[in-house]
Design an enzyme around this catalytic site. Structure first.
Site, mmCIF file in Angstrom:
data_model
loop_
_atom_site.group_PDB
_atom_site.id
_atom_site.type_symbol
_atom_site.label_atom_id
_atom_site.label_comp_id
_atom_site.label_asym_id
_atom_site.label_seq_id
_atom_site.Cartn_x
_atom_site.Cartn_y
_atom_site.Cartn_z
ATOM 1 N N PHE A 70 0.826 -1.223 0.000
ATOM 2 C CA PHE A 70 0.000 0.000 0.000
ATOM 3 C C PHE A 70 0.852 1.261 0.000
ATOM 4 C CE2 PHE A 70 -2.396 -3.298 2.218
ATOM 5 C CZ PHE A 70 -3.603 -3.258 1.546
ATOM 6 N N THR A 114 -5.326 1.484 -8.768
ATOM 7 C CA THR A 114 -6.351 2.526 -8.732
ATOM 8 C C THR A 114 -7.113 2.653 -10.047
ATOM 9 O OG1 THR A 114 -6.626 4.933 -8.656
ATOM 10 C CG2 THR A 114 -4.484 4.154 -9.315
ATOM 11 N N TYR A 138 -0.089 10.469 -10.977
ATOM 12 C CA TYR A 138 -0.366 9.427 -9.977
ATOM 13 C C TYR A 138 -0.829 8.141 -10.668
ATOM 14 C CZ TYR A 138 -3.213 6.862 -6.615
ATOM 15 O OH TYR A 138 -3.782 5.864 -5.867
ATOM 16 N N ASN A 167 -13.730 4.837 -5.467
ATOM 17 C CA ASN A 167 -13.606 5.825 -4.381
ATOM 18 C C ASN A 167 -13.806 5.185 -3.008
ATOM 19 O OD1 ASN A 167 -14.071 7.364 -6.906
ATOM 20 N ND2 ASN A 167 -13.859 9.075 -5.495
ATOM 21 N N ARG A 216 -19.224 9.327 -8.965
ATOM 22 C CA ARG A 216 -18.191 8.386 -8.539
ATOM 23 C C ARG A 216 -18.827 7.162 -7.885
ATOM 24 N NH1 ARG A 216 -15.878 11.299 -11.255
ATOM 25 N NH2 ARG A 216 -13.941 12.465 -10.961
ATOM 26 N N ASP A 279 -10.172 15.703 -13.489
ATOM 27 C CA ASP A 279 -11.352 14.957 -13.027
ATOM 28 C C ASP A 279 -12.152 14.415 -14.224
ATOM 29 O OD1 ASP A 279 -11.345 14.905 -10.291
ATOM 30 O OD2 ASP A 279 -12.627 16.664 -10.036
HETATM 31 N N1 UDP Z 1 -14.962 17.025 -5.124
HETATM 32 C C1 UDP Z 1 -15.637 18.244 -4.946
HETATM 33 N N2 UDP Z 1 -15.235 19.064 -3.919
HETATM 34 C C2 UDP Z 1 -14.210 18.742 -3.081
HETATM 35 C C3 UDP Z 1 -13.537 17.495 -3.261
HETATM 36 C C4 UDP Z 1 -13.952 16.663 -4.291
HETATM 37 O O1 UDP Z 1 -16.547 18.596 -5.686
HETATM 38 O O2 UDP Z 1 -13.894 19.554 -2.194
HETATM 39 C C5 UDP Z 1 -15.399 16.140 -6.195
HETATM 40 C C6 UDP Z 1 -14.301 15.777 -7.191
HETATM 41 O O3 UDP Z 1 -14.239 16.736 -8.230
HETATM 42 C C7 UDP Z 1 -14.760 14.413 -7.681
HETATM 43 C C8 UDP Z 1 -15.502 13.822 -6.478
HETATM 44 O O4 UDP Z 1 -15.786 14.935 -5.615
HETATM 45 O O5 UDP Z 1 -15.681 14.561 -8.716
HETATM 46 C C9 UDP Z 1 -14.662 12.827 -5.714
HETATM 47 O O6 UDP Z 1 -13.408 13.402 -5.460
HETATM 48 P P1 UDP Z 1 -12.332 12.738 -4.523
HETATM 49 O O7 UDP Z 1 -11.153 13.661 -4.452
HETATM 50 O O8 UDP Z 1 -12.985 12.349 -3.241
HETATM 51 O O9 UDP Z 1 -11.939 11.384 -5.253
HETATM 52 P P2 UDP Z 1 -11.418 11.103 -6.770
HETATM 53 O O10 UDP Z 1 -12.639 10.753 -7.558
HETATM 54 O O11 UDP Z 1 -10.711 12.311 -7.253
HETATM 55 O O12 UDP Z 1 -10.518 9.927 -6.579
#
Ligand code: UDP
Length: 320
Positions: A70, A114, A138, A167, A216, A279
Site C-alpha cells: 500500500f 487505482t 499518480y 472511491n 463516482r 477529473d
Molecule cells: N470534489 C468536490 N469538492 C471537493 C472534493 C472533491 O466537488 O472539495 C469532487 C471531485 O471533483 C470528484 C468527487 O468529488 O468529482 C470525488 O473526489 P475525490 O477527491 O474524493 O476522489 P477522486 O474521484 O478524485 O478519486
C-alpha cells in the site's frame, strides 16, 4: 500466512492489516510514517518503521508468505506539480520491493492499484479490459507498477493481484481516513459538519451528468479490505490478475453532500467552484471479474451506511 503490509499505517493499509489479523494471519507493518499514523497500526501487528528502499531486504529476509503493498504517494494534484516524488516514491520503490521479493523468494503480492490507471473512460461501468490512459501522474505511476508486476509474475513465478480501487470511503471501527492534506470529498464534507470548514466547494456543475456534478463509485473500506484477503487466497503463481473494486453504482457530488446532510443533521453549505483539473465526469466500476473469480461481494454498498461509518469515526476522533 505471515504477511508484510507496506503502508500499514495509512488509511486502506491499516484497515487491511486489521482485517488480516482478525482473520488469523500474522502481520508485520512496514511504514515510514511520511503520511501514515503510528497509532493506526493495529495492535496485533508488529510495526517496523522504515523506508522500503532501505530496509526491505532485511525485512523480507525473515521469510514471508506474501506482501500487501500500500505504501505510496497518492495525491493527484501533487503528482502533477511534483512528478519526481511520484516516479521515485511509487515506481522506484515498488521495483525495489519486487527485486527484494524475488531475492528472498516471497511468493505472493497484492498491490494497491487505482481506477486512475484508466483515465477518462469510453464506457461506463469500467471493466478491466478498458484502455488504460491515465490523465494524471499518480495514475501513470500506478499503471507503470502494474506493468512491472506483470513482467515479474511471468518471469519469476510471482503470484500477483492488483486491485484497482474506485472511491474508497467509510471507516473500519476506530480506523478511518485522516490525511494531513485532505482532498477527498466525504471527509471534507464531514469537516464542514464538524465546523472545521465553512463550506464545501463543488468542483463544477456543468458536467454531462444528470445534476451536472461528477459521479463516482464509493466503496466501503471494509469491503475493499475483504477483497485483499480473497486475493491472497486466489493468487496463482506466475499470474498477475487485475480486478476493479467498486459497487457498480454511481453517486453525484450533490448526492453525496445530501447524504452527508441526512446523516449529520447539519445543513452543510455548498458553493459551486470551477472544475478540478484531471477529473473525469463519471467513474463507475464493473467488478464482475472480482465477483466471479474471487467470490467477492460488497456487503456495505449503501452510501448512507458508508457515510455513517465515516461520520462516527470523524466524531470519535474529534472527541478523543
Ligand atoms: N470534489 C468536490 N469538492 C471537493 C472534493 C472533491 O466537488 O472539495 C469532487 C471531485 O471533483 C470528484 C468527487 O468529488 O468529482 C470525488 O473526489 P475525490 O477527491 O474524493 O476522489 P477522486 O474521484 O478524485 O478519486
Amino acid at each position: 500466512m505471515k504477511l508484510l503490509v507496506t503502508g500499514g499505517a495509512g488509511y486502506v493499509g491499516s484497515v487491511c492489516a486489521a482485517r488480516l489479523i482478525e482473520s488469523g494471519h500474522e502481520v508485520v507493518v512496514l511504514d515510514d510514517l511520511s503520511t501514515g499514523h503510528a497509532d493506526a497500526v493495529p495492535s496485533g501487528a508488529r510495526f517496523v518503521e522504515g523506508d522500503i528502499n532501505e530496509v526491505i531486504g532485511s525485512v523480507l529476509a525473515e521469510g514471508f508468505d506474501g506482501v500487501l503493498h500500500f505504501a505510496a504517494k497518492s495525491l493527484v494534484g501533487e503528482s502533477m506539480v511534483d512528478p519526481a516524488k511520484y516516479w521515485q516514491g511509487n515506481v522506484v520503490t515498488s521495483l525495489r520491493l519486487l527485486d527484494a521479493m524475488r531475492e528472498h523468494g516471497t511468493p505472493r503480492l497484492v498491490f494497491s492499484s487505482t481506477a486512475a490507471t484508466y483515465g477518462e473512460p469510453e464506457e461506463v461501468p469500467i471493466a478491466e479490459s478498458a484502455p488504460t490512459r491515465p490523465t494524471n501522474t499518480y495514475g501513470a505511476t500506478k499503471l507503470a507498477i502494474d506493468h512491472a508486476i506483470t513482467s515479474y509474475a511471468a518471469a519469476h513465478g510471482l503470484a500477483a493481484v492488483s486491485l484497482r480501487y474506485f472511491n474508497v470511503a467509510g471507516a473500519h471501527g476506530p480506523v478511518g481516513e485522516r490525511h494531513a492534506v485532505e482532498t477527498h470529498l466525504i471527509p471534507l464534507v464531514l469537516q464542514v459538519a464538524l465546523g472545521q470548514r465553512e463550506q464545501i466547494q463543488i468542483y463544477g456543475e456543468d458536467w454531462p451528468t444528470e445534476d451536472g456534478t461528477c459521479v463516482r463509485d464509493y466503496i466501503h473500506v471494509t469491503d475493499l479490505a475483504d477483497a485483499h484477503l480473497l486475493s491472497l487466497e486466489h493468487a496463482v503463481a506466475g499470474e498477475h490478475r487485475i480486478y476493479n473494486l467498486g459497487n457498480g453504482t454511481g453517486f453525484s457530488v450533490k448526492q453525496v453532500i445530501d447524504t452527508c446532510r441526512e446523516v449529520t443533521g447539519h445543513p452543510i453549505p455548498a458553493v459551486i467552484a470551477p472544475r478540478r483539473a484531471g477529473d473525469p465526469a463519471v467513474l463507475v466500476a464493473s467488478s464482475e471479474r472480482a465477483r466471479t473469480d474471487l467470490g467477492w461481494k460488497p456487503e456495505r454498498a449503501d452510501l448512507t451506511g458508508i457515510v455513517r461509518d465515516a461520520w462516527e469515526f470523524t466524531r470519535s476522533r474529534q472527541e478523543a
